[in-house]
Structure formats: C-alpha cells, structure tokens
Design a protein around this motif. Sequence first.
Motif, mmCIF file in Angstrom:
data_model
loop_
_atom_site.group_PDB
_atom_site.id
_atom_site.type_symbol
_atom_site.label_atom_id
_atom_site.label_comp_id
_atom_site.label_asym_id
_atom_site.label_seq_id
_atom_site.Cartn_x
_atom_site.Cartn_y
_atom_site.Cartn_z
ATOM 1 N N GLY A 179 -14.794 -40.985 22.219
ATOM 2 C CA GLY A 179 -13.908 -41.981 21.648
ATOM 3 C C GLY A 179 -13.803 -41.938 20.140
ATOM 4 N N LYS A 225 -2.354 -40.767 24.708
ATOM 5 C CA LYS A 225 -3.545 -40.925 25.530
ATOM 6 C C LYS A 225 -3.423 -40.259 26.897
ATOM 7 C CE LYS A 225 -6.919 -44.401 27.011
ATOM 8 N NZ LYS A 225 -7.215 -45.850 27.153
ATOM 9 N N PHE A 231 -13.154 -39.421 29.048
ATOM 10 C CA PHE A 231 -13.915 -39.644 27.825
ATOM 11 C C PHE A 231 -15.380 -39.329 28.090
ATOM 12 C CE2 PHE A 231 -10.222 -42.356 27.136
ATOM 13 C CZ PHE A 231 -9.870 -42.010 25.838
ATOM 14 N N GLN A 366 -12.451 -47.653 18.296
ATOM 15 C CA GLN A 366 -12.755 -46.895 19.499
ATOM 16 C C GLN A 366 -12.510 -47.734 20.744
ATOM 17 O OE1 GLN A 366 -16.485 -44.238 20.664
ATOM 18 N NE2 GLN A 366 -16.998 -46.408 20.852
ATOM 19 N N LEU A 370 -10.005 -46.953 23.847
ATOM 20 C CA LEU A 370 -10.474 -46.766 25.216
ATOM 21 C C LEU A 370 -9.811 -47.751 26.171
ATOM 22 C CD1 LEU A 370 -14.302 -46.202 24.656
ATOM 23 C CD2 LEU A 370 -12.525 -44.479 24.982
#
Length: 372
Positions: A179, A225, A231, A366, A370
């Motif tokens: 991230g 994304k 991740f 981050q 996410l």
Amino acid sequence: MNRMNRRSLLRGAAATAGVTLASPYLARRAMAQGAGTVNIFAWAGYLNDEILGAFTEATGITTNYTPYGTNDELLNQLRANNGGGFDLIWPTVDRVPNYVEFGLVQPIDESRIEVDRVLPSAWENSVNLGAVVDGSRYQVPTDWGTEALAFDRDQKPLEYGTASYGDLWAEGAQATVRGHSSLIGLGLWLEAEGRLPRPLLDAFTDPDAQTEIFDVILAEAIARKSSIIQFWSNENEAQAAFRVNGANIGQTWDSSAAGLAREGLPIGFIAPKEGALAWMEGLSIPAGAENLDAAYAFINWFLTPEAGAMYTNATSINSTAVGSDQLISDEAKAFFAAAYPGDALEKLWWWPIQESWYITKRNEYQDRFLSA
C-alpha cells in the motif's frame, strides 16, 4: 566499462583494501566472554539455521530468533514491551528515529564495534539516513536492498531502460503492490512525467507538502486501482501473489523475487527507469536488552565476510561487510547483475528519514487507497 557494484555503490569502499577475511580474534574474544544467549527480533527469512549455527559455533552463544514481517509490527511490539524482550532488532535505517523518539533503543557503544568491518561508505552515509540522532549512533548498518519490479518473464517481460513503475498501473496489468510504498513508486513515475506539483522528496520534510503531493498521487492510484489484483504487507504475501493469485508484475523486495526464482518460477527482478527504492538496514539494541555482550558479539560476527556472504546467498540482500562480495555464490552475483544493469545503481532512490508525522499521514493515505 566502469560499472558500480556492491563495493563501490555507497561510495568510499575502495578504502577497505587490506582487511582480512578471517576473524579468529573475534571468535576467541567472544568465547572468552563465556557462552550466553542473544534474543534477536528480525525480519522473517533473514536468519536461517546455517547462519545461526555458524554464529554459535564461532562464539558459543546460543540464539533465540523471532521473526516479524513489517517495520510497523516491529515498532508496535517493542512499544508494547517498553523496549524490552529482545537484545537485537533489525529496523530499516530511515525508521530508527522513531525508536529513539519513544525511548525504545539505546545508543551504540562504538568502542565495542569492529567498525573497520563495515564498508566505510555505509557507515558514513547511514548518519544522514537515520542511524545517528542528536549525535549518538543507534544502529550499525548491516545490509541494503531495494524494492523494484518483479515480473513474470513469460507473461510480462521487462527490459531495463523501458521498465517503469508505470507498468504496474497500466491497463491490463495484474499487479501486486504494498500500500504505502506503491504510492511512492507511483509518485516517482508521476514526477518523471512532470505531473507532481512539487518534488516528491518535499513530502518527507513538510506536512503541508506531503498533503499537496499525496492528494495527487492518491487520486491517480484510485483511478488505476483495477490494475492491482493483490496487496501485500510481507514477503509471504508478495510471493503468494505470483504463486497462486495470478500476478504477472509487482513492486516487491529483491528477496521476494529471488526466492520465487529459486523455486523455479519464471520471475525476474529489475530496477525501473525512475530508480529502485533503496533501503539500508542494521542492528540496533533495544533499551531493555539484557544480554549486551552477546548482542555486540552477534553484530561483530555478522560483519565478517563469511557471515555477510551466507546472508546474501540466503536472501539476495546485499551485506555491508567488507569482503563479503568476494565470497558470495554465482547465483547471487547473477541476480545482482540482472537486477541493476546499466546505470541502475547510480539512479537508486534512497528512502529518506520517515518522521512520525510523515508515517501517520502516510498511513492515512494508504488506508484511503486500500478502502477505495
């Protein structure tokens, strides 16, 4: 061609000529101190039975090795223990000031360190990277490595000079990234494209600049994304992305890609044209360490050429021990040459010191990325 290598990378290493490879004095001195135990809290995969067994054979000191997966895990555990529970920890150098701020580590007694075993340039450059705070040293540099581009040679072949952080975010990519560091990689690509409002390094020195810069990076990351299929936060997760989850490219540590290649997977590792993210690490002594003699014995032993070579052969991470580059395996040499061709070593992007305010805001961005 006058290429940079492990020895010349950090500058000044030519001064190391004449240092011997053997270390009988170190072993004799450690044995004279008597057998003991050293409790080591280190990155998962950094220490194996061969390394720990060789240390015990040389010194008579036994080891307790506890692994962790992230810098934040290490910091949080040490804070929970009030700086106790371990004799040695292994943070990245840019995070050392965080440990000093919370009183979790003690100054290194430099008179007890075999300083001439460390590449002089690593010792000197670690000062500005975070190992020295308010005039006191809190870490001995032991190794360095990078976070760059891991790729499937069959599905997503990359070549130096054209390989870019932008490849991770391109349409159709099946990428795995971490991230917070993926935002920096994306930032370096945007900076090279002239799309950041100010230099990326300003984000590490000024909170307002961090917000201005990260707002731009975050918007781009969210828009792209769909290229990210997984991740990762530790090495096992990064490797699993390639093993089982279909990743064909990733921004990973060097050791992650090297481990997959050793398994026989067609995984390569290469520096992007914007510069691989470079980090230095080292050994620090927690404030509550109980076995100081054993801690210093391990630091000095780990800086021998033989120990440094064992470490590099096992991890593909580069040792700062003088002479270790002459003892590493052909496999390790080949990995290094393939990862950093041309002018890649000259273009490394070294992580600057990450102050607590930066970490707090970084984690906020981050989390927004996410959860988007």
